[in-house]
Design a protein around this motif. Sequence first.
Motif, PDB file in Angstrom:
ATOM      1  N   ARG A   1       0.813  -1.212   0.000  1.00  0.00           N
ATOM      2  CA  ARG A   1       0.000   0.000   0.000  1.00  0.00           C
ATOM      3  C   ARG A   1       0.850   1.267   0.000  1.00  0.00           C
ATOM      4  NH1 ARG A   1      -2.872  -2.823  -1.789  1.00  0.00           N
ATOM      5  NH2 ARG A   1      -4.891  -3.624  -1.137  1.00  0.00           N
ATOM      6  N   HIS A   2       2.005   1.233   0.639  1.00  0.00           N
ATOM      7  CA  HIS A   2       2.826   2.439   0.735  1.00  0.00           C
ATOM      8  C   HIS A   2       3.769   2.546  -0.467  1.00  0.00           C
ATOM      9  CE1 HIS A   2       4.926   5.772   2.594  1.00  0.00           C
ATOM     10  NE2 HIS A   2       6.074   5.168   2.365  1.00  0.00           N
ATOM     11  N   GLY A   3       3.655   3.617  -1.224  1.00  0.00           N
ATOM     12  CA  GLY A   3       4.565   3.840  -2.333  1.00  0.00           C
ATOM     13  C   GLY A   3       4.183   3.173  -3.635  1.00  0.00           C
ATOM     14  N   HIS A   4       3.032   2.529  -3.687  1.00  0.00           N
ATOM     15  CA  HIS A   4       2.601   1.857  -4.913  1.00  0.00           C
ATOM     16  C   HIS A   4       1.689   2.792  -5.713  1.00  0.00           C
ATOM     17  CE1 HIS A   4       0.893  -1.137  -7.621  1.00  0.00           C
ATOM     18  NE2 HIS A   4       1.850  -1.961  -7.245  1.00  0.00           N
ATOM     19  N   PRO A   5       1.836   2.804  -7.052  1.00  0.00           N
ATOM     20  CA  PRO A   5       0.972   3.671  -7.875  1.00  0.00           C
ATOM     21  C   PRO A   5      -0.518   3.447  -7.660  1.00  0.00           C
ATOM     22  CG  PRO A   5       2.774   2.824  -9.189  1.00  0.00           C
ATOM     23  CD  PRO A   5       2.844   2.120  -7.874  1.00  0.00           C
ATOM     24  N   SER A   6      -0.901   2.251  -7.215  1.00  0.00           N
ATOM     25  CA  SER A   6      -2.319   1.972  -6.988  1.00  0.00           C
ATOM     26  C   SER A   6      -2.911   2.870  -5.911  1.00  0.00           C
ATOM     27  CB  SER A   6      -2.515   0.505  -6.594  1.00  0.00           C
ATOM     28  OG  SER A   6      -1.850   0.209  -5.382  1.00  0.00           O
ATOM     29  N   THR A   7      -2.048   3.435  -5.044  1.00  0.00           N
ATOM     30  CA  THR A   7      -2.551   4.343  -4.004  1.00  0.00           C
ATOM     31  C   THR A   7      -2.762   5.752  -4.550  1.00  0.00           C
ATOM     32  OG1 THR A   7      -0.299   4.904  -3.261  1.00  0.00           O
ATOM     33  CG2 THR A   7      -1.355   3.010  -2.227  1.00  0.00           C
ATOM     34  N   LEU A   8      -2.234   6.023  -5.737  1.00  0.00           N
ATOM     35  CA  LEU A   8      -2.426   7.339  -6.359  1.00  0.00           C
ATOM     36  C   LEU A   8      -3.862   7.493  -6.841  1.00  0.00           C
ATOM     37  CD1 LEU A   8      -0.949   9.929  -7.384  1.00  0.00           C
ATOM     38  CD2 LEU A   8      -0.580   8.718  -9.539  1.00  0.00           C
ATOM     39  N   HIS A   9      -4.360   6.435  -7.490  1.00  0.00           N
ATOM     40  CA  HIS A   9      -5.735   6.426  -7.974  1.00  0.00           C
ATOM     41  C   HIS A   9      -6.095   4.988  -8.320  1.00  0.00           C
ATOM     42  CE1 HIS A   9      -9.272   7.089 -10.474  1.00  0.00           C
ATOM     43  NE2 HIS A   9      -9.305   8.334 -10.039  1.00  0.00           N
ATOM     44  N   LEU A  10      -7.271   4.551  -7.902  1.00  0.00           N
ATOM     45  CA  LEU A  10      -7.709   3.203  -8.247  1.00  0.00           C
ATOM     46  C   LEU A  10      -7.925   3.105  -9.752  1.00  0.00           C
ATOM     47  CD1 LEU A  10     -10.251   2.409  -5.394  1.00  0.00           C
ATOM     48  CD2 LEU A  10      -7.933   1.540  -5.659  1.00  0.00           C
ATOM     49  N   TRP A  11      -7.467   2.017 -10.328  1.00  0.00           N
ATOM     50  CA  TRP A  11      -7.635   1.827 -11.769  1.00  0.00           C
ATOM     51  C   TRP A  11      -7.923   0.364 -12.045  1.00  0.00           C
ATOM     52  CZ3 TRP A  11      -8.300   5.421 -15.295  1.00  0.00           C
ATOM     53  CH2 TRP A  11      -8.303   5.045 -16.640  1.00  0.00           C
ATOM     54  N   TRP A  12      -8.981   0.100 -12.836  1.00  0.00           N
ATOM     55  CA  TRP A  12      -9.320  -1.281 -13.151  1.00  0.00           C
ATOM     56  C   TRP A  12      -8.230  -1.881 -14.050  1.00  0.00           C
ATOM     57  CZ3 TRP A  12     -12.265   3.033 -14.259  1.00  0.00           C
ATOM     58  CH2 TRP A  12     -12.259   3.474 -15.581  1.00  0.00           C
ATOM     59  N   ALA A  13      -8.090  -3.190 -13.957  1.00  0.00           N
ATOM     60  CA  ALA A  13      -7.109  -3.931 -14.777  1.00  0.00           C
ATOM     61  C   ALA A  13      -5.703  -3.393 -14.619  1.00  0.00           C
ATOM     62  CB  ALA A  13      -7.508  -3.902 -16.250  1.00  0.00           C
ATOM     63  N   ARG A  14      -5.364  -2.946 -13.410  1.00  0.00           N
ATOM     64  CA  ARG A  14      -3.999  -2.467 -13.180  1.00  0.00           C
ATOM     65  C   ARG A  14      -3.014  -3.629 -13.258  1.00  0.00           C
ATOM     66  NH1 ARG A  14      -1.040   1.565 -11.574  1.00  0.00           N
ATOM     67  NH2 ARG A  14      -2.758   3.000 -11.243  1.00  0.00           N
ATOM     68  N   ARG A  15      -1.950  -3.455 -14.029  1.00  0.00           N
ATOM     69  CA  ARG A  15      -0.940  -4.497 -14.190  1.00  0.00           C
ATOM     70  C   ARG A  15       0.044  -4.463 -13.023  1.00  0.00           C
ATOM     71  NH1 ARG A  15      -4.625  -5.078 -17.314  1.00  0.00           N
ATOM     72  NH2 ARG A  15      -4.465  -5.035 -19.582  1.00  0.00           N
ATOM     73  N   PRO A  16       0.425  -5.622 -12.492  1.00  0.00           N
ATOM     74  CA  PRO A  16       1.448  -5.630 -11.435  1.00  0.00           C
ATOM     75  C   PRO A  16       2.764  -5.075 -11.971  1.00  0.00           C
ATOM     76  CG  PRO A  16       0.349  -7.765 -11.600  1.00  0.00           C
ATOM     77  CD  PRO A  16      -0.068  -6.972 -12.806  1.00  0.00           C
TER      78      PRO A  16
END
Length: 238
Positions: free
Chosen positions: A31-46
Motif C-alpha cells: 500500500r505504501h509507495g505503490h501507484p495503486s494508491t495514487l488512484h484506483l484503476w481497473w485492470a492495473r498491471r502488477p
Amino acid sequence: MTPIKAPKKLIEVALPLDDINVAAAREKSIRHGHPSTLHLWWARRPLAAARAILFAQLVNDPGYQRELGHGVNKKEAEIKREKLFQIIRDLVKWENTNNEEVLNRARAAIWESWRETCHLNRNHPQAAELFDPEKLPAFHDPFAGGGAIPLEAQRLGLESYASDLNPVAVMINKAMIEIPPKFAGQAPVGPLPELNTSGKDSVRPGQAMNEDWSGAKGLAEDVRRYGHWMREEAFKRI
C-alpha cells in the motif's frame, strides 16, 4: 525491402515464471509507495510482471544463432540464460523497485542486446536511422491506463511515452512518468514548515530526509510540505 535481423528474445524461450508470479501476488498487499494508491484503476498491471516482461522482450536469448558460421554452445547458453533469469528474480522484488544496482544490471543487459542487434543490422540501408548503438528505441503505450507498463519501461532506461483517451488515465500518467523526470535530482522549493499545531504527528516534512534529493525525492517532499500546509490551514479554520 531489406529484412531486419532480429535475434530471438528471452521471452520467446523461457522465463522464471514462479518468481514473477510470487512477486506479482505479493504486490497486492503493498500500500505504501505503490501507484495503486495514487488512484484506483481497473485492470492495473502488477509492476513486477510489467518489469519482467519488458526486460524479457528487450534482451536477446543466449541460445539463438546470430550469424552463419557462429554456432551456439548450448551449455554456455544455459549459463548465460540463468544469469538473465537471476536479473529477473532480483528485478521483480518489491524491495528492489528503486535499487540502482539491480536496475543497472538490467539496463546493462538491455544495452548489450541492443548493440548486438545493431551490429547484426550494420549493413541495413537504414542502419543509421534504425540501429543507433548509442540510443535505445523509445517506448510508447497507446492505451496506457494506470501507467504500469510505461512507468516500468522508463525505469529500465527507455524513453517512455504514454497516451490514453480517458482524461483520468492521462492525469495519472502525467503524475507518474512525465512530471517526476522534469524535477529529478532537485531539492524541494517549498519552505520547511514549522512543527504542526494539530497534534496529529510530531515529525514535520523533510525532517527525516537527510537532504538526499536524488530521483523524485525533492518533488515528493514538496508534495508533503504543501499537504502539511493545507492540513494546518484547515485545522486553523475548522
